[in-house]
Design a protein around this motif. Structure first.
Motif, short mmCIF file in Angstrom:
data_model
loop_
_atom_site.label_atom_id
_atom_site.label_comp_id
_atom_site.label_asym_id
_atom_site.label_seq_id
_atom_site.Cartn_x
_atom_site.Cartn_y
_atom_site.Cartn_z
N ALA A 40 1.88 22.38 4.79
CA ALA A 40 0.52 22.62 5.28
C ALA A 40 -0.56 22.20 4.30
N ASN A 41 -0.19 21.64 3.17
CA ASN A 41 -1.15 21.20 2.16
C ASN A 41 -1.48 19.73 2.37
N HIS A 42 -2.77 19.43 2.57
CA HIS A 42 -3.16 18.06 2.89
C HIS A 42 -2.93 17.09 1.73
N ASP A 43 -3.05 17.57 0.50
CA ASP A 43 -2.76 16.70 -0.65
C ASP A 43 -1.29 16.30 -0.64
N ASN A 44 -0.40 17.27 -0.37
CA ASN A 44 1.02 16.95 -0.34
C ASN A 44 1.37 16.02 0.81
N ILE A 45 0.79 16.28 1.98
CA ILE A 45 1.04 15.38 3.11
C ILE A 45 0.60 13.96 2.78
N GLY A 46 -0.60 13.84 2.22
CA GLY A 46 -1.08 12.50 1.87
C GLY A 46 -0.22 11.83 0.83
N GLY A 47 0.20 12.59 -0.20
CA GLY A 47 1.06 12.02 -1.22
C GLY A 47 2.40 11.58 -0.68
N ILE A 48 2.97 12.36 0.23
CA ILE A 48 4.26 12.00 0.83
C ILE A 48 4.13 10.71 1.64
N TYR A 49 3.07 10.59 2.42
CA TYR A 49 2.88 9.36 3.19
C TYR A 49 2.66 8.16 2.28
N ARG A 50 1.96 8.36 1.19
CA ARG A 50 1.76 7.26 0.25
C ARG A 50 3.10 6.77 -0.29
N ASN A 51 3.99 7.71 -0.63
CA ASN A 51 5.32 7.34 -1.09
C ASN A 51 6.14 6.70 0.03
N ALA A 52 5.99 7.23 1.24
CA ALA A 52 6.72 6.66 2.37
C ALA A 52 6.37 5.18 2.56
N ALA A 53 5.11 4.86 2.45
CA ALA A 53 4.69 3.46 2.58
C ALA A 53 5.16 2.64 1.38
N ALA A 54 5.03 3.20 0.18
CA ALA A 54 5.38 2.45 -1.03
C ALA A 54 6.86 2.09 -1.08
N PHE A 55 7.72 2.98 -0.58
CA PHE A 55 9.16 2.77 -0.67
C PHE A 55 9.79 2.44 0.67
N GLY A 56 8.98 2.09 1.64
CA GLY A 56 9.49 1.54 2.89
C GLY A 56 10.20 2.51 3.81
N ALA A 57 9.80 3.78 3.82
CA ALA A 57 10.38 4.70 4.80
C ALA A 57 10.06 4.20 6.20
N ASP A 58 11.02 4.35 7.08
CA ASP A 58 10.85 3.80 8.43
C ASP A 58 10.04 4.71 9.35
N ALA A 59 9.99 5.99 9.04
CA ALA A 59 9.24 6.92 9.89
C ALA A 59 9.11 8.27 9.19
N VAL A 60 8.17 9.06 9.68
CA VAL A 60 8.00 10.45 9.25
C VAL A 60 8.01 11.32 10.50
N VAL A 61 8.80 12.39 10.43
CA VAL A 61 8.83 13.37 11.52
C VAL A 61 8.28 14.69 10.97
N LEU A 62 7.32 15.27 11.67
CA LEU A 62 6.68 16.52 11.26
C LEU A 62 7.11 17.65 12.18
N ASP A 63 7.40 18.81 11.61
CA ASP A 63 7.65 19.94 12.49
C ASP A 63 6.32 20.55 12.93
#
Length: 268
Positions: free
Chosen positions: A130-153
């Motif tokens: 629920a922390n927006h900084d963490n969500i943003g940081g995770i997405y930044r890493n997802a893009a940087a390392f080529g994650a194919d998708a993110v699923v949120l509960d």
């Protein structure tokens, strides 16, 4: 080319979507979102120009953004307002001088999104973050390392919140995303779509450095503090990241970067 218009009155109805940003971000924008800053705008126009509704910028930035404007659909409104007017519209000092209103994408079902990914794929499944900084940081890493998708509960915060977009450097606008319904069984979803779930745990018998991932791998990340539920942990492969001097805690965004880097590059 976009349509430029000078705004001198903060109460001009044309810029109503930009008004009182901080307060309105807390209650949502009926299918719209606000993106802030030049770097985010560049990513937005590069990755999803058709979702740009309008822009509000300081005229001093117009020349610097000329190539960005060239990438916008014709007739996109670009409102030009001096700093004092910008601040009055936004409700705070807007030192970045660039705002965009975007249209949220249509929701995608998690099962459909995962099923359609390639035979070799890496995804992140976020639980209760629920922390927006963490969500943003995770997405930044997802893009940087080529994650194919993110699923949120259902308990994760909105990645299209202005601060999350900014922290992600615009990555939330390009990484494919789906949100689970409350009560959805994550383990069943992963099994049905051929993904092995990896759950991080300090007590795991297997460490990340030795991990040989399955062709389809889902990294499960929980909120700092409570972490993943015992039910989710029990049906996943647990992996540990050894730390020095008995330390056993990493920021969840940092963890995502370490794991994604290993999954993408450790085995060629």
């Amino acid at each position: 080319m976009p349509q430029f218009r000078v705004v001198t009155d903060p109460d001009d109805p044309a810029v109503a979507p930009f008004r009182a940003i901080k307060e309105r971000d807390l209650v949502g924008r009926e299918g719209l979102f606000i993106a802030e800053g030049e770097t985010v705008l560049r990513a937005f126009v590069r990755d999803a120009p058709q979702r740009v509704v309008s822009l509000l910028i300081d005229p001093k930035r117009r020349d610097k953004l000329s190539e960005v404007f060239a990438g916008l659909p014709d007739e996109t409104p670009v409102y030009l307002a001096d700093q004092a007017v910008l601040d009055a519209i936004a409700g705070f000092h807007l030192h970045r001088g660039v705002l965009a209103v975007g249209r949220k994408p249509e929701p995608v079902g998690a099962r459909d999104l995962l099923a359609d990914l390639p035979a070799r794929a890496v995804v992140l499944v976020l639980c209760g973050i629920a922390n927006h900084d963490n969500i943003g940081g995770i997405y930044r890493n997802a893009a940087a390392f080529g994650a194919d998708a993110v699923v949120l509960d259902a308990d994760c915060c909105d990645p299209l919140y202005r601060k999350a977009i900014r922290v992600s450097v615009g990555a939330v606008l390009s990484v494919p995303t789906a949100r689970l319904e409350r009560g959805a069984d994550i383990a069943d979803l992963l099994a049905a779509t051929g993904f092995e779930g990896l759950a991080l745990s300090p007590s795991a018998p297997e460490i990340l450095a030795h991990l040989k991932p399955a062709p389809r791998t889902a990294v499960l990340l929980g909120a700092e503090g409570p972490g993943l539920t015992p039910e989710v942990m029990a049906r996943a492969r647990t992996i540990g990241i050894p730390m020095a001097n008995g330390f056993d805690s990493l920021n969840v965004a940092t963890t995502s970067g370490i794991v994604l880097h290993h999954l993408r590059f450790a085995h060629g």
